[in-house]
Design a protein around this motif. Sequence first.
Motif, short mmCIF file in Angstrom:
data_model
loop_
_atom_site.label_atom_id
_atom_site.label_comp_id
_atom_site.label_asym_id
_atom_site.label_seq_id
_atom_site.Cartn_x
_atom_site.Cartn_y
_atom_site.Cartn_z
N PHE A 112 0.85 -1.18 0.00
CA PHE A 112 0.00 0.00 0.00
C PHE A 112 0.89 1.23 0.00
CE2 PHE A 112 -2.55 -3.32 1.87
CZ PHE A 112 -3.81 -3.10 1.31
N SER A 113 0.67 2.13 -0.97
CA SER A 113 1.43 3.37 -0.97
C SER A 113 0.90 4.25 0.16
CB SER A 113 1.35 4.08 -2.31
OG SER A 113 0.02 4.50 -2.55
N GLU A 114 1.69 5.21 0.57
CA GLU A 114 1.33 6.04 1.73
C GLU A 114 0.08 6.88 1.53
OE1 GLU A 114 2.65 6.40 4.85
OE2 GLU A 114 3.78 4.61 4.35
N ASP A 115 -0.18 7.34 0.30
CA ASP A 115 -1.24 8.31 0.15
C ASP A 115 -2.60 7.79 -0.31
OD1 ASP A 115 0.83 8.04 -1.69
OD2 ASP A 115 0.14 9.66 -2.92
N SER A 116 -2.66 6.76 -1.13
CA SER A 116 -3.97 6.49 -1.71
C SER A 116 -4.33 5.03 -1.90
CB SER A 116 -4.06 7.19 -3.07
OG SER A 116 -3.09 6.64 -3.95
N SER A 117 -3.66 4.11 -1.31
CA SER A 117 -4.00 2.70 -1.52
C SER A 117 -5.22 2.32 -0.70
CB SER A 117 -2.83 1.80 -1.14
OG SER A 117 -1.79 1.96 -2.05
N PHE A 118 -5.98 1.38 -1.25
CA PHE A 118 -7.17 0.92 -0.55
C PHE A 118 -7.54 -0.48 -1.01
CE2 PHE A 118 -8.71 2.63 -4.51
CZ PHE A 118 -9.69 1.73 -4.90
N GLN A 119 -8.33 -1.13 -0.19
CA GLN A 119 -9.04 -2.35 -0.56
C GLN A 119 -10.45 -2.17 -0.05
OE1 GLN A 119 -7.55 -6.14 0.61
NE2 GLN A 119 -5.64 -5.90 -0.50
N GLN A 120 -11.43 -2.32 -0.94
CA GLN A 120 -12.80 -2.25 -0.50
C GLN A 120 -13.22 -3.62 0.02
OE1 GLN A 120 -15.03 -0.74 -3.82
NE2 GLN A 120 -14.19 1.31 -3.60
N VAL A 121 -14.47 -3.70 0.46
CA VAL A 121 -14.99 -4.95 0.99
C VAL A 121 -14.77 -6.06 -0.03
CG1 VAL A 121 -17.06 -6.15 1.73
CG2 VAL A 121 -16.72 -3.78 2.36
N HIS A 122 -14.15 -7.13 0.40
CA HIS A 122 -13.99 -8.30 -0.46
C HIS A 122 -13.89 -9.53 0.44
CE1 HIS A 122 -9.80 -7.71 0.68
NE2 HIS A 122 -9.59 -8.95 0.33
N TYR A 123 -13.99 -10.69 -0.18
CA TYR A 123 -13.94 -11.94 0.57
C TYR A 123 -12.75 -12.75 0.12
CZ TYR A 123 -18.76 -10.54 1.29
OH TYR A 123 -19.87 -9.83 1.61
N THR A 161 -23.23 -6.03 4.16
CA THR A 161 -22.41 -4.83 4.07
C THR A 161 -22.41 -4.08 5.40
OG1 THR A 161 -24.29 -3.58 3.21
CG2 THR A 161 -22.74 -4.54 1.60
N ASP A 162 -23.17 -4.59 6.37
CA ASP A 162 -23.19 -3.97 7.70
C ASP A 162 -21.85 -4.18 8.39
OD1 ASP A 162 -25.84 -3.31 7.26
OD2 ASP A 162 -26.60 -5.08 8.30
N ILE A 163 -21.33 -3.11 8.95
CA ILE A 163 -20.05 -3.19 9.66
C ILE A 163 -20.30 -3.77 11.04
CG2 ILE A 163 -18.18 -1.85 10.70
CD1 ILE A 163 -18.48 0.12 8.37
N ARG A 164 -19.60 -4.85 11.33
CA ARG A 164 -19.71 -5.49 12.64
C ARG A 164 -18.74 -4.84 13.63
NH1 ARG A 164 -18.56 -11.87 13.68
NH2 ARG A 164 -17.74 -11.61 15.76
N GLU A 165 -17.53 -4.53 13.13
CA GLU A 165 -16.52 -3.96 14.01
C GLU A 165 -15.41 -3.34 13.17
OE1 GLU A 165 -13.95 -5.43 17.88
OE2 GLU A 165 -15.31 -6.81 16.90
N GLU A 166 -14.84 -2.24 13.66
CA GLU A 166 -13.67 -1.62 13.06
C GLU A 166 -12.53 -1.73 14.06
OE1 GLU A 166 -13.86 2.22 11.22
OE2 GLU A 166 -15.95 1.91 10.67
N ILE A 167 -11.38 -2.22 13.61
CA ILE A 167 -10.26 -2.48 14.51
C ILE A 167 -9.03 -1.75 14.01
CG2 ILE A 167 -8.80 -4.28 15.49
CD1 ILE A 167 -11.20 -6.21 14.67
N ASP A 168 -8.43 -0.93 14.86
CA ASP A 168 -7.15 -0.31 14.54
C ASP A 168 -6.07 -1.36 14.69
OD1 ASP A 168 -8.12 2.30 14.09
OD2 ASP A 168 -8.12 2.72 16.24
N LEU A 169 -5.21 -1.45 13.69
CA LEU A 169 -4.13 -2.43 13.72
C LEU A 169 -2.78 -1.75 13.95
CD1 LEU A 169 -5.18 -4.66 10.69
CD2 LEU A 169 -5.47 -5.15 13.11
N GLU A 170 -1.90 -2.45 14.61
CA GLU A 170 -0.56 -1.97 14.86
C GLU A 170 0.44 -2.86 14.13
OE1 GLU A 170 -0.03 -2.17 19.06
OE2 GLU A 170 -1.69 -0.82 19.48
#
Length: 182
Positions: A112-123, A161-170
């Motif tokens: 992931f580049s610093e400014d604009s990388s993403f992954q949307q919902v996928h399985y 598509t309902d969010i169950r939980e958001e987790i900050d990762l380290e």
Amino acid sequence: IKLDFLTSDIIKTLFDQGYVIKSNFVEEVGFTSILDNEVKYFYHEGRFEEPVISEAPTRNDKLLTFSFTDVDSKSTRALYHLCRILTALPFEMNLKASIYSQVSEVFQLSYFSEDSSFQQVHYDSSFKEKFDNGKKISALYLFSENSKAKPKLVIHQKESTDIREEIDLEAGSLCLLKSRVI
């Protein structure tokens, strides 16, 4: 390799809630920094590729797919060590929980580049019954310490598509997911 990476509580949590996160998974000083440098070297060498066109709307990270036998134990010691540990996890779960899991020695690195990388919902696996060949556990290991934005893992329930939980990762976190459920 000694099979002591996961406690019984971690395995129980994985099967009870569908995912578990273990912080500081590889407890070696400076490990994530060394691994980050090895992966950046691969990136600058041009080993990472754009996602296939069918995945383009859902992600813009760069990918490197490889097998464990492709990893050189001398020039990329941190990556080799991590892959070795990850391939041992199914054996450890079999030993401690008798779940009869099998290992895949194919890995995928996402850059992931610093400014604009993403992954949307996928399985990571199909929820359709005709493609279901049993339980599937996916492992995500976050190792970059230099990210400006704190990465988040968003957990969705099966086919929702309902969010169950958001987790900050380290950096240094391992996330195990039952990917036919989460």
